[in-house]
Design an enzyme around this catalytic site. Sequence first.
Site, PDB file in Angstrom:
ATOM      1  N   LYS A  33       0.837  -1.209   0.000  1.00 55.61           N
ATOM      2  CA  LYS A  33       0.000   0.000   0.000  1.00 55.61           C
ATOM      3  C   LYS A  33       0.870   1.257   0.000  1.00 55.61           C
ATOM      4  O   LYS A  33       2.061   1.192   0.313  1.00 55.61           O
ATOM      5  CB  LYS A  33      -0.918  -0.019   1.220  1.00 55.61           C
ATOM      6  CG  LYS A  33      -0.174  -0.020   2.549  1.00 55.61           C
ATOM      7  CD  LYS A  33      -1.099  -0.383   3.708  1.00 55.61           C
ATOM      8  CE  LYS A  33      -0.328  -0.385   5.028  1.00 55.61           C
ATOM      9  NZ  LYS A  33      -1.094  -1.003   6.117  1.00 55.61           N
ATOM     10  N   TYR A 242      16.138  30.064   9.834  1.00 56.50           N
ATOM     11  CA  TYR A 242      14.915  30.739  10.276  1.00 56.50           C
ATOM     12  C   TYR A 242      14.855  30.823  11.800  1.00 56.50           C
ATOM     13  O   TYR A 242      15.205  29.861  12.491  1.00 56.50           O
ATOM     14  CB  TYR A 242      13.673  29.980   9.787  1.00 56.50           C
ATOM     15  CG  TYR A 242      13.337  30.232   8.337  1.00 56.50           C
ATOM     16  CD1 TYR A 242      13.071  31.521   7.873  1.00 56.50           C
ATOM     17  CD2 TYR A 242      13.261  29.176   7.436  1.00 56.50           C
ATOM     18  CE1 TYR A 242      12.750  31.748   6.549  1.00 56.50           C
ATOM     19  CE2 TYR A 242      12.939  29.386   6.108  1.00 56.50           C
ATOM     20  CZ  TYR A 242      12.683  30.681   5.659  1.00 56.50           C
ATOM     21  OH  TYR A 242      12.361  30.902   4.356  1.00 56.50           O
TER      22      TYR A 242
HETATM   23  C1  LIG Z   1      -0.349  -2.035   6.764  1.00 56.55           C
HETATM   24  C2  LIG Z   1      -0.996  -3.331   7.065  1.00 56.55           C
HETATM   25  C3  LIG Z   1      -0.238  -4.523   7.046  1.00 56.55           C
HETATM   26  C4  LIG Z   1       1.278  -4.542   6.972  1.00 56.55           C
HETATM   27  O1  LIG Z   1       1.774  -4.214   8.268  1.00 56.55           O
HETATM   28  P1  LIG Z   1       3.333  -4.093   8.587  1.00 56.55           P
HETATM   29  O2  LIG Z   1       3.358  -3.750  10.041  1.00 56.55           O
HETATM   30  O3  LIG Z   1       3.843  -2.974   7.744  1.00 56.55           O
HETATM   31  O4  LIG Z   1       3.989  -5.375   8.286  1.00 56.55           O
HETATM   32  C5  LIG Z   1      -0.926  -5.729   7.136  1.00 56.55           C
HETATM   33  N1  LIG Z   1      -2.279  -5.751   7.292  1.00 56.55           N
HETATM   34  C6  LIG Z   1      -3.020  -4.622   7.355  1.00 56.55           C
HETATM   35  C7  LIG Z   1      -4.496  -4.727   7.524  1.00 56.55           C
HETATM   36  C8  LIG Z   1      -2.416  -3.374   7.270  1.00 56.55           C
HETATM   37  O5  LIG Z   1      -3.147  -2.260   7.333  1.00 56.55           O
END
Ligand SMILES: *Cc1c(COP(=O)(O)O)cnc(C)c1O
Length: 347
Positions: A33, A242
């Site tokens: 994702k 800044y």
């Molecule tokens: C993001 C996510 C994962 C992966 O998790 P990691 O901690 O990055 O390994 C797996 N399942 C769901 C439902 C997620 O949202």
Amino acid sequence: MGSARLTIDLNAIAANWQRLDRLSRCETGATVKADAYGLGAAQVVRKLAQAGARKFFIALAEEGATIRQALGNGPDIYVYSGHMAGDAQMLRNLALTPLINSAEQLARHLEALPGHPFGIQLDTGMNRLGMEPREWAAVRDIALEAGPRLIQSHLACSDEPDHLMNGQQADEFHAMTEGCAVPKSLAATGGILMGQAFHFDLTRPGIGLYGGAPFAEAYPVTQLALPVIQTRDVEPGEAVGYSATWIAGRPTRLATVAAGYADGILRHLSNRATLWAGDTPCPVVGRVSMDLITVDVSHLPTVPEALDLLGAHQGIDDLARAAGTIGYEILTSLGPRYRRRFEGLTA
Ligand SMILES: *Cc1c(COP(=O)(O)O)cnc(C)c1O
């Protein structure tokens, strides 16, 4: 060239997947994702498919186009947000498998895309996505009748193996899926490391593939080199950046490098982060600005063309600690201005 260079080691990602695959006492998928946690989904999924991954997980149906195009037909692509209103055409055209989160989504899916593959997401205590026990009990027979490909849930505390919730969620998952002859998945990276009791039929690692905690044995994946635009010498009492938050206490040689908070280098790293000239640490002085960072390089015999923010001496979790965040946020903040260079590209 003025823009910073982000090197992504695809061989390290493939090796991390293979290590997590060996630890998983079942099939291993991959969570890709958010553009593979900001690194570049097309390149990453092709590499992982070559390494042997056959099931990929994304957050939104919209993310599926790039990934289906990169993978071609064959591998399964699961969508965590399930079947949202307006998704049907995309789910069908890209052959995406929604993970149904509610009775409402189930009705929508069975009506809009009868016969189209789907999975089920259950809430076992995180209270974020998925059906709760009562809702699941109400639709379970209808859902199972329609033949889901997968039933999954997600652990809230798998980065803390001793947390009581882990066992409670696994128990709840067993209870909610009892008698369901459907492949099951509970574990992401943290769940894989907690052992076989959490593995079920399929694991879905994300962060571990990209070199992040809690997968301590991960190979590092990212290197980020920030070009030096200019150097200058300042006298004691002169202010830098800044709001003049850093004042030289002695004669100081400064380097100004080409990246800033617009590139995901969080402003909280002002006066906190360290850049590296090879093996030598160089402290950030003054505020991180939108496109620039100032660094104390007084102790270097020569100033290199670029200083590293991520590399052998400082990984995403080291930088996350300095920034008060987690490696996931460091990765997904990596900006679009970087020149991304992939090592180990598949043909
Ligand atoms: C993001 C996510 C994962 C992966 O998790 P990691 O901690 O990055 O390994 C797996 N399942 C769901 C439902 C997620 O949202």
